[in-house]
Design an enzyme around this catalytic site. Structure first.
Site, PDB file in Angstrom:
ATOM      1  N   VAL A 196       0.794  -1.243  -0.129  1.00  0.00           N
ATOM      2  CA  VAL A 196       0.006  -0.015  -0.072  1.00  0.00           C
ATOM      3  C   VAL A 196       0.997   1.280   0.129  1.00  0.00           C
ATOM      4  CG1 VAL A 196      -1.659   1.436   1.377  1.00  0.00           C
ATOM      5  CG2 VAL A 196      -2.145  -1.187   1.002  1.00  0.00           C
TER       6      VAL A 196
ATOM      7  N   GLY B 262       1.393   3.924  -2.912  1.00  0.00           N
ATOM      8  CA  GLY B 262       0.994   5.219  -2.850  1.00  0.00           C
ATOM      9  C   GLY B 262       2.065   6.240  -3.473  1.00  0.00           C
TER      10      GLY B 262
ATOM     11  N   ALA C 181      15.615 -23.604   4.465  1.00  0.00           N
ATOM     12  CA  ALA C 181      16.416 -23.831   5.656  1.00  0.00           C
ATOM     13  C   ALA C 181      17.286 -25.180   5.763  1.00  0.00           C
ATOM     14  CB  ALA C 181      15.267 -24.155   6.893  1.00  0.00           C
TER      15      ALA C 181
ATOM     16  N   LYS D 161      25.074 -11.758 -11.206  1.00  0.00           N
ATOM     17  CA  LYS D 161      25.351 -12.840 -10.831  1.00  0.00           C
ATOM     18  C   LYS D 161      25.972 -13.494 -12.197  1.00  0.00           C
ATOM     19  CE  LYS D 161      22.116 -13.743  -6.985  1.00  0.00           C
ATOM     20  NZ  LYS D 161      21.312 -14.487  -6.380  1.00  0.00           N
TER      21      LYS D 161
ATOM     22  N   GLU E  52      12.725  -8.588   2.250  1.00  0.00           N
ATOM     23  CA  GLU E  52      13.348  -8.301   1.258  1.00  0.00           C
ATOM     24  C   GLU E  52      12.807  -7.693   0.037  1.00  0.00           C
ATOM     25  OE1 GLU E  52      16.685 -11.075  -0.838  1.00  0.00           O
ATOM     26  OE2 GLU E  52      14.856 -11.393  -1.891  1.00  0.00           O
TER      27      GLU E  52
ATOM     28  N   THR F 179      12.149 -14.059 -13.970  1.00  0.00           N
ATOM     29  CA  THR F 179      10.957 -14.881 -14.005  1.00  0.00           C
ATOM     30  C   THR F 179      11.235 -16.315 -14.844  1.00  0.00           C
ATOM     31  OG1 THR F 179       9.477 -13.000 -13.746  1.00  0.00           O
ATOM     32  CG2 THR F 179       8.582 -14.984 -14.219  1.00  0.00           C
ATOM     33  N   ILE F 180      11.736 -16.196 -16.061  1.00  0.00           N
ATOM     34  CA  ILE F 180      11.967 -17.414 -16.772  1.00  0.00           C
ATOM     35  C   ILE F 180      13.077 -18.135 -16.255  1.00  0.00           C
ATOM     36  CG2 ILE F 180      12.837 -18.074 -19.157  1.00  0.00           C
ATOM     37  CD1 ILE F 180      10.170 -16.733 -19.276  1.00  0.00           C
TER      38      ILE F 180
ATOM     39  N   HIS G 123      14.012 -18.333 -13.286  1.00  0.00           N
ATOM     40  CA  HIS G 123      13.444 -18.963 -12.016  1.00  0.00           C
ATOM     41  C   HIS G 123      12.668 -20.170 -12.388  1.00  0.00           C
ATOM     42  CE1 HIS G 123      11.861 -19.521  -7.889  1.00  0.00           C
ATOM     43  NE2 HIS G 123      10.462 -19.298  -8.232  1.00  0.00           N
TER      44      HIS G 123
END
Length: 208
Positions: free
Chosen positions: A22, A26, A57, A113, A140, A153-154, A156
């Site tokens: 939000v 804004g 983890a 990277k 993050e 996105t690709i 990933h």
């Protein structure tokens, strides 16, 4: 922990994501009201699924007791920008805010990277008011251009498909695609003024 216990743990993280979405949206609205180019194109956010938290983890040998302290991206937001220059403007605004504290910055734009991944990450400590009192949540925030986001996105999705072991020929193509996305950002920066002027004219036409 069972499902109910995880829901209790993750509830403040969900609250942090919604509140920050939000607030950041804004900022865009304020620029639009002033008739100025907004450095923020759009904002998304999510809380990591429990299975992803436990998997991370396990991979990083983090005990369940240390998960909230050592996994910094349980709550995550992405700020998409049209131009690389907008990323720097967003960073300046975030560094001046007093509703959270930046505790770490990672520049994967100037120091991409090996895979070709580019983005700017900041980790903030955000205070959430719960019925038990104040809880400080690690969030993050990733800031990237639309071209960077398309590539990420690709990449990933392919990482998920191949369980992190992407075939070498596809890796090579991904790296070339990352270079192409970088060149696209550079070209768009060169004509940034023309693009922004055209967008202002177009938006006025729609409103009239």
């Amino acid at each position: 922990m069972d499902y109910r216990e995880w829901e209790q743990v993750l509830s403040p993280y969900k609250q942090a994501v919604e509140e920050l979405k939000v607030k950041l949206k804004g900022i865009r609205s304020q620029f639009e009201l002033e008739g100025e180019h907004s450095p923020i194109e759009f904002v998304t956010g999510r809380v990591k699924p429990v299975v992803s938290i436990l998997d991370k983890a396990r991979r990083k040998n983090i005990s369940k007791e240390s998960i909230e302290r050592e996994i910094q991206d349980i709550a995550g937001l992405r700020i998409m920008c049209q131009f690389v220059e907008d990323i720097h403007r967003v960073l300046e605004m975030l560094r001046k805010r007093d509703d959270f504290t930046i505790i770490e910055e990672r520049d994967y734009i100037n120091h991409q990277k090996d895979s070709g991944y580019r983005s700017y990450h900041i980790v903030v400590e955000y205070p959430v008011q719960t019925f038990k009192g104040l809880k400080k949540i690690l969030v993050e925030i990733q800031i990237r251009t639309l071209a960077m986001n398309f590539w990420a996105t690709i990449e990933h999705s392919l990482n998920y498909k191949y369980s992190g072991n992407i075939p070498e020929d596809i890796k090579d193509r991904l790296q070339r695609a990352a270079e192409a996305a970088y060149r696209l950002d550079e070209e768009m920066s060169q004509i940034r003024g023309e693009i922004q002027e055209a967008q202002v004219i177009f938006s006025r036409k729609i409103e009239s």
